[in-house]
Structure formats: structure tokens, C-alpha cells
Design an enzyme around this catalytic site. Structure first.
Site, PDB file in Angstrom:
ATOM      1  N   ASP A 180     -25.967  34.585 -87.585  1.00 44.79           N
ATOM      2  CA  ASP A 180     -24.647  34.073 -87.241  1.00 44.79           C
ATOM      3  C   ASP A 180     -24.794  33.765 -85.762  1.00 44.79           C
ATOM      4  OD1 ASP A 180     -22.076  33.751 -86.242  1.00 44.79           O
ATOM      5  OD2 ASP A 180     -21.216  34.962 -87.844  1.00 44.79           O
ATOM      6  N   HIS A 181     -24.989  32.487 -85.428  1.00 45.69           N
ATOM      7  CA  HIS A 181     -25.408  32.201 -84.049  1.00 45.69           C
ATOM      8  C   HIS A 181     -24.350  32.598 -83.015  1.00 45.69           C
ATOM      9  CE1 HIS A 181     -23.346  28.404 -84.950  1.00 45.69           C
ATOM     10  NE2 HIS A 181     -23.083  28.369 -83.669  1.00 45.69           N
ATOM     11  N   HIS A 243     -18.205  33.487 -88.317  1.00 47.15           N
ATOM     12  CA  HIS A 243     -18.029  33.643 -86.861  1.00 47.15           C
ATOM     13  C   HIS A 243     -16.721  34.357 -86.468  1.00 47.15           C
ATOM     14  CE1 HIS A 243     -21.228  30.841 -87.138  1.00 47.15           C
ATOM     15  NE2 HIS A 243     -20.495  29.778 -87.272  1.00 47.15           N
TER      16      HIS A 243
HETATM   17  P1  NAP Z   1     -31.606  18.931 -92.191  1.00 46.46           P
HETATM   18  O1  NAP Z   1     -31.638  18.200 -90.900  1.00 46.46           O
HETATM   19  O2  NAP Z   1     -31.093  18.226 -93.398  1.00 46.46           O
HETATM   20  O3  NAP Z   1     -33.101  19.404 -92.485  1.00 46.46           O
HETATM   21  C1  NAP Z   1     -33.538  19.850 -93.730  1.00 46.46           C
HETATM   22  C2  NAP Z   1     -35.018  20.143 -93.695  1.00 46.46           C
HETATM   23  O4  NAP Z   1     -35.446  20.580 -94.978  1.00 46.46           O
HETATM   24  C3  NAP Z   1     -35.863  18.947 -93.332  1.00 46.46           C
HETATM   25  O5  NAP Z   1     -36.935  19.391 -92.526  1.00 46.46           O
HETATM   26  C4  NAP Z   1     -36.399  18.471 -94.683  1.00 46.46           C
HETATM   27  O6  NAP Z   1     -37.600  17.797 -94.451  1.00 46.46           O
HETATM   28  C5  NAP Z   1     -36.592  19.815 -95.380  1.00 46.46           C
HETATM   29  N1  NAP Z   1     -36.570  19.754 -96.841  1.00 46.46           N
HETATM   30  C6  NAP Z   1     -35.588  19.279 -97.640  1.00 46.46           C
HETATM   31  N2  NAP Z   1     -35.915  19.441 -98.942  1.00 46.46           N
HETATM   32  C7  NAP Z   1     -37.135  20.035 -98.949  1.00 46.46           C
HETATM   33  C8  NAP Z   1     -38.012  20.480 -99.990  1.00 46.46           C
HETATM   34  N3  NAP Z   1     -37.697  20.346-101.280  1.00 46.46           N
HETATM   35  N4  NAP Z   1     -39.162  21.067 -99.640  1.00 46.46           N
HETATM   36  C9  NAP Z   1     -39.496  21.214 -98.326  1.00 46.46           C
HETATM   37  N5  NAP Z   1     -38.726  20.825 -97.318  1.00 46.46           N
HETATM   38  C10 NAP Z   1     -37.558  20.233 -97.624  1.00 46.46           C
HETATM   39  O7  NAP Z   1     -30.807  20.278 -92.101  1.00 46.46           O
HETATM   40  P2  NAP Z   1     -30.450  21.137 -90.781  1.00 46.46           P
HETATM   41  O8  NAP Z   1     -29.250  20.540 -90.142  1.00 46.46           O
HETATM   42  O9  NAP Z   1     -31.664  21.325 -89.969  1.00 46.46           O
HETATM   43  O10 NAP Z   1     -29.960  22.512 -91.414  1.00 46.46           O
HETATM   44  C11 NAP Z   1     -30.853  23.461 -91.979  1.00 46.46           C
HETATM   45  C12 NAP Z   1     -30.090  24.734 -92.328  1.00 46.46           C
HETATM   46  O11 NAP Z   1     -29.523  25.268 -91.159  1.00 46.46           O
HETATM   47  C13 NAP Z   1     -28.922  24.528 -93.286  1.00 46.46           C
HETATM   48  O12 NAP Z   1     -28.799  25.692 -94.061  1.00 46.46           O
HETATM   49  C14 NAP Z   1     -27.733  24.395 -92.358  1.00 46.46           C
HETATM   50  O13 NAP Z   1     -26.527  24.775 -92.997  1.00 46.46           O
HETATM   51  C15 NAP Z   1     -28.121  25.414 -91.304  1.00 46.46           C
HETATM   52  N6  NAP Z   1     -27.508  25.172 -90.003  1.00 46.46           N
HETATM   53  C16 NAP Z   1     -27.785  24.038 -89.289  1.00 46.46           C
HETATM   54  C17 NAP Z   1     -27.228  23.874 -88.039  1.00 46.46           C
HETATM   55  C18 NAP Z   1     -27.547  22.654 -87.202  1.00 46.46           C
HETATM   56  O14 NAP Z   1     -27.160  22.650 -86.029  1.00 46.46           O
HETATM   57  N7  NAP Z   1     -28.225  21.657 -87.730  1.00 46.46           N
HETATM   58  C19 NAP Z   1     -26.369  24.852 -87.505  1.00 46.46           C
HETATM   59  C20 NAP Z   1     -26.111  25.994 -88.258  1.00 46.46           C
HETATM   60  C21 NAP Z   1     -26.687  26.154 -89.499  1.00 46.46           C
HETATM   61  P3  NAP Z   1     -38.243  16.719 -95.468  1.00 46.46           P
HETATM   62  O15 NAP Z   1     -37.174  15.718 -95.754  1.00 46.46           O
HETATM   63  O16 NAP Z   1     -39.393  16.173 -94.691  1.00 46.46           O
HETATM   64  O17 NAP Z   1     -38.657  17.485 -96.626  1.00 46.46           O
END
Ligand code: NAP
Length: 500
Positions: A180-181, A243
Site C-alpha cells: 500500500d504505497h 489507503h
Molecule cells: P501495465 O503498464 O499495463 O503493465 C503490465 C505489465 O504486465 C507489462 O509489463 C506487460 O508486458 C506485462 N504482461 C501483461 N500480460 C502478461 C503475461 N501474460 N505474461 C507476462 N507479462 C505480461 O500495468 P502497470 O500500470 O504497470 O500496473 C501493474 C500493477 O501495478 C497492477 O496491478 C496495477 O494495479 C498496480 N499499480 C500500478 C500503479 C501505477 O502507477 N502504474 C500504481 C499502483 C498500483 P507485455 O505486454 O510485454 O507482456
């Protein structure tokens, strides 16, 4: 740990080409490297589907560090520890290659079998990955193994339980680090210190002296391109369940007997257990929901939530929640804790206002108005600090009082060095300190509280939507929630540290 006392670890980031990895994880690891918290005995394996060579991956890590921090001293040495494995996490055969790669890196960097698996991917993959890590032997190590999981942890209590059961087949509760950042933010961590390291606050920290507490976490942005996710979530699940409830627990818990993760957690759990659970019709008296409509901010016309990409034009999803929480225990009986959070509001800010009760009899007056109550304001973001609002004699006047503010602004002292939340959380995880991560008991209790509300909201269409304009302060009903108790929301912008 290596000889210098710093942890050694092989960090596997699942979702290494994603937004979170680029914006937060790589820059945070770099800062730890720069500070010497990461020694030479570490390696990072990035996992995602798209085909990349190690060199291409290293270039993307360099780019993200430079973009996030604007500096890249020693970057080549840093990225030389990064490796890439193209892998679909649903494909069983690919874990075998990953295992061989991990074993090789473990030996090359003398890591001692310590492994951190960071799941920076969509939550539907968490269970599958955890099961594979165990069945394909990646968790068979002689050092520690830890699983770091991003929010959301489930969608409701039922799905959270299912996910928990899956990950617990491969990791014990002590090995699971649920992020939980907010718990990595400097001033959220400071809540405990302010409360328990100052003799002047703890004696007043109860229903005899505090009239109400207000927690605001407002955003100016809309849902942007997260419409699809947000439609299934809403502000209640996205912000309140995690949060906001965590901040409530830290503010209201009893002093722990020791500063260990078990002791702190056990006090936080007691707060969550004491939350009054409104049922059915009563929910209206405690909770307000809102959804933003169109609005104009700085001359720019902004769309309403229902016009955003991948959002149902008749969506019933809330982008705003205000609530009155009551903790039915000896310390807090009768003290409302008001929370509010929403998108497309006037200002981006997270603050906690503790309003103390009025003194029994006013001997002094402020010209034209009543004496102000004392406030303790904890500024969480973007400004970090504490302000204490007091009354003092107005210079030269006979019996007139005036408000004075004692302020401590974190940015004025070491703002440039304030570590980013993810940096601290990664560091904690490497050191095995789970204090600022959420334990399953907290997750389960907060889901069961929130489920109670979302069940009713999902089954009753809110006819007043959209009920606040983009760029406004939120729905009117949120003001009325406090007015009927004789309170009002303290205007957030006027409380900023730099206005004090
Ligand atoms: P994102 O940009 O959509 O990234 C998803 C990642 O998963 C990509 O690297 C994608 O790469 C990979 N991926 C998708 N399907 C895959 C598969 N079947 N096998 C292997 N790799 C796969 O998502 P994100 O924003 O980074 O968020 C990631 C998590 O963090 C989520 O749970 C989100 O709720 C949480 N989160 C994110 C943030 C934020 O600031 N972004 C903040 C809080 C929480 P490929 O397409 O190359 O496979």
C-alpha cells in the site's frame, strides 16, 4: 545480508515493461544503488511477454531512471545487473528457463539464494504466478523468498480470500508483502512518531479532547486511460479500502508495546474491528458517493466521467466518496472520523486535520469571529509537514486573540532527499521489515467493511450522477454530511504548509 550488512537479493519483476516498473521501481532501485543500500550482490530479472534483448531492456531501464530523476551517474554499472526474460506467465514451460537463469545469476552475484518476486502486473495473474513459482521450483532456495504484491488485492472479500489461498500455497504470510504505497510515504510513517514520541499529543488523543478528524485525499486528474479498470473498482475500492482505512488505523490505534510489525498490526486490526458498520438504509447517514460531470479548469473543458474512454455512458461507478467513520471503543466513542477522496477535484492534496474540542469558556475573542479551535494538520502530499494551529494574543490589542501557526515543512529541510515511497518499501522488503505492508487480517477486515457499502451501491442506481463538476470541491452532500453534526470541512488549500 552481505558483510556490510546490506541485503543481497535477486529481484524478479513480473511486468517489467509496464508503467509501474518504469515510473517507480527502476528509479527507486537506482536511488537505493546510489545510496549504497544495494551492493554489487544483486541482480534484477525483468519478465514480460514482448521480446527484448538484455541490452534493450537495460536501455529502457536507463531511460526510465533519467526520465524520473533527471540524472544517471553510474547508470551503466547499475544496469549491468539487469537481465530480461521474455515469458508469458500463463505458459508453464517458460518457468523452467527462468529457474535456470535465476540459479546462474544467484551464483554469478553471490546472492545466497535470496529472492524477491515483485508482481507488477494485473491482479488476475497473481495466483497463477505464485502457483508456478512453487511448482516449478523457483521458490526452492536456501535464502529468503518474498512475494511483493501490488494493489488491488482482490475485488472484494471473496476474491481476496481466493487470491490469498493461492499465494499462501507457495508463500507463508510472513513472506507476503502487500504494497500500500501510502504506507511508504514519509508523513504517513510519521503519524506514529508524532503520536507516540511527543508527550504533548498522546494524552489529548481521545474523545475528551478531539472533536473530529478529517482525512482528505483529493486528485485533480480524472480516470485518464484507466477507465476499464476504474469501472470495476470506483473510489471506494480504489482508495477507501486500502489507503484511507490504513490512515484511519494508524491515527486511531493504541500505542503498540513494541515497534515490531506484529505489534503494530495487531493494534491496527483492533481499530478495524471496532469500526461501526452501517447497514442498509443507515448507509446514507454515513456515506456519500459522487461522480464528476463536465467542467472547465483554467479555460480547458474537461469531460465528465461518463464521457471518458472505456466508461459506460450510464455508469453508476463512484469517482468520489465521503464518509463518517465511527470507532466504537473506549478511546474514540463519539468522535467522527470524516474521510473524503475523489477525482477531478480542485486540488491535489492529502491531508489529515485533527480538530480539538473548544475550550470550556472563551475569555478572548478574535475580532469579528469566534476563537478558532486548535488544529493539528498532517500534510501528507504534495507538501510534507505538520502545522499546529494555536491562538495567541494579538500584538497591541487588549483582549483580542489571533490564530498563529507553528509549522514544520519537510521540504524546507531535506525535501530533495525525501525518499520516494517505493524506494522505502523496496528497502524494507529487502531487509525483511513488513511493518509498512498490509497483513492479510487488515485486508480481510477492510474488505468486509467496504463490501457492505458497495453491495448496496451496486444495487441502487444513483440518480443524481453526475453530482459534481470537474474541477470543483465535490458533491454538496459531502458538506451536508458534516454540517448535520455541526462541523465543516477545513478548506484544504488554506491549510497548505506554505500558506502558514
Ligand atoms: P501495465 O503498464 O499495463 O503493465 C503490465 C505489465 O504486465 C507489462 O509489463 C506487460 O508486458 C506485462 N504482461 C501483461 N500480460 C502478461 C503475461 N501474460 N505474461 C507476462 N507479462 C505480461 O500495468 P502497470 O500500470 O504497470 O500496473 C501493474 C500493477 O501495478 C497492477 O496491478 C496495477 O494495479 C498496480 N499499480 C500500478 C500503479 C501505477 O502507477 N502504474 C500504481 C499502483 C498500483 P507485455 O505486454 O510485454 O507482456
Amino acid at each position: 545480508m552481505n558483510k556490510s550488512g546490506n541485503p543481497t537479493s535477486l529481484i524478479m519483476i513480473f511486468g517489467a515493461t509496464g508503467d509501474l516498473a518504469k515510473r517507480k521501481l527502476f528509479p527507486s532501485l537506482y536511488r537505493l544503488f546510489e545510496k549504497g543500500s544495494l551492493t554489487d550482490q544483486f541482480a534484477v530479472v525483468g519478465v514480460a511477454r514482448r521480446p527484448l534483448t538484455n541490452e534493450e531492456f537495460q536501455t529502457s531501464v536507463k531511460d526510465s531512471v533519467l526520465t524520473a530523476l533527471g540524472k544517471d551517474a553510474n547508470i551503466d554499472e547499475f544496469v549491468s545487473h539487469f537481465y530480461y526474460h521474455s515469458h508469458d506467465v500463463t505458459d508453464s514451460s517458460s518457468y523452467v528457463t527462468l529457474k535456470t537463469m535465476a540459479a546462474g545469476l544467484d551464483e554469478k552475484y553471490n546472492i545466497g539464494g535470496n529472492r524477491i518476486f515483485y508482481l507488477a502486473m494485473a491482479p488476475e495473474f497473481f495466483g497463477t504466478i505464485a502457483l508456478h513459482l512453487k511448482s516449478d521450483g523457483l521458490t526452492d532456495v536456501k535464502g529468503f523468498k518474498r512475494l511483493v504484491i501490488e494493489k488491488p488485492f482482490g475485488h472484494d472479500l471473496e476474491s481476496a480470500k481466493e487470491l490469498n489461498e493461492q499465494i499462501r500455497t507457495a508463500f507463508s504470510e510472513e513472506e507476503v508483502y502487500r504494497i500500500d504505497h501510502y504506507l511508504g510515504k514519509e508523513m504517513v510513517r510519521n503519524i506514529e512518531v508524532i503520536r507516540f514520541a511527543n508527550a504533548i499529543f498522546e494524552p489529548l488523543w481521545n474523545n475528551r479532547y478531539i472533536s473530529n478528524i478529517q482525512i482528505t485525499s483529493s486528485e485533480t486528474l480524472g480516470v485518464e486511460e484507466r477507465g476499464r479498470y476504474y469501472e470495476t473498482s470506483g473510489a471506494l475500492r480504489d482508495m477507501v479500502q486500502n489507503h484511507m482505512m490504513q490512515m484511519v488505523a494508524l491515527l486511531a490505534m493504541e500505542p503498540p508495546i513494541r515497534l515490531t510489525d506484529e505489534e503494530i498490526r495487531s493494534e491496527k486490526v483492533k481499530v478495524l474491528r471496532a469500526l461501526r458498520m452501517p447497514e442498509g438504509e443507515q448507509i446514507k447517514d454515513y456515506f456519500v458517493r459522487g461522480q464528476y460531470g463536465k467542467g472547465t479548469v483554467n479555460g480547458e473543458e474537461l469531460p465528465g466521467y461518463r464521457e471518458e474512454q472505456m466508461v459506460n455512458p450510464e455508469s453508476n461507478t463512484e469517482t468520489y466518496v465521503a464518509a463518517k467513520l465511527m470507532i466504537d471503543n473506549f478511546r474514540w466513542a463519539g468522535v467522527p472520523i470524516y474521510i473524503r477522496t475523489g477525482k477531478r477535484l480542485t486540488t491535489k492534496s492529502t491531508k489529515i486535520v485533527i480538530q480539538f474540542k473548544d475550550i470550556p469558556m472563551n475569555l478572548y475573542y478574535q475580532t469579528d469571529k469566534e476563537l478558532n479551535p486548535n488544529l493539528l494538520v498532517i500534510h501528507i502530499q504534495p507538501d510534507e509537514g505538520i502545522t499546529l494551529h494555536l491562538n495567541a494574543k494579538k500584538a497591541g490589542q487588549h483582549l483580542d486573540a489571533t490564530e498563529v501557526k507553528l509549522s514544520y515543512a519537510n521540504s524546507g529541510i531535506n525535501g530533495m532527499n525525501t525518499p520516494e515511497a517505493y524506494e522505502k518499501l523496496l528497502d524494507d522488503c529487502m531487509h525483511g521489515d513488513a511493518t509498512n505492508f498490509t497483513h492479510w487480517d487488515e485486508v480481510a477486515l477492510s474488505w468486509s467493511f467496504v463490501d457492505n457499502i458497495s453491495e448496496v451501491w451496486e444495487n441502487t442506481k444513483e440518480e443524481s450522477y453526475p453530482n459534481y463538476e470537474a474541477g470543483s470541491k465535490g458533491p454538496k452532500a459531502a458538506d451536508e454530511l458534516l454540517e448535520k453534526d455541526g462541523f465543516f470541512w477545513w478548506p484544504i488549500m488554506e491549510l497548505d504548509v506554505d500558506k502558514c
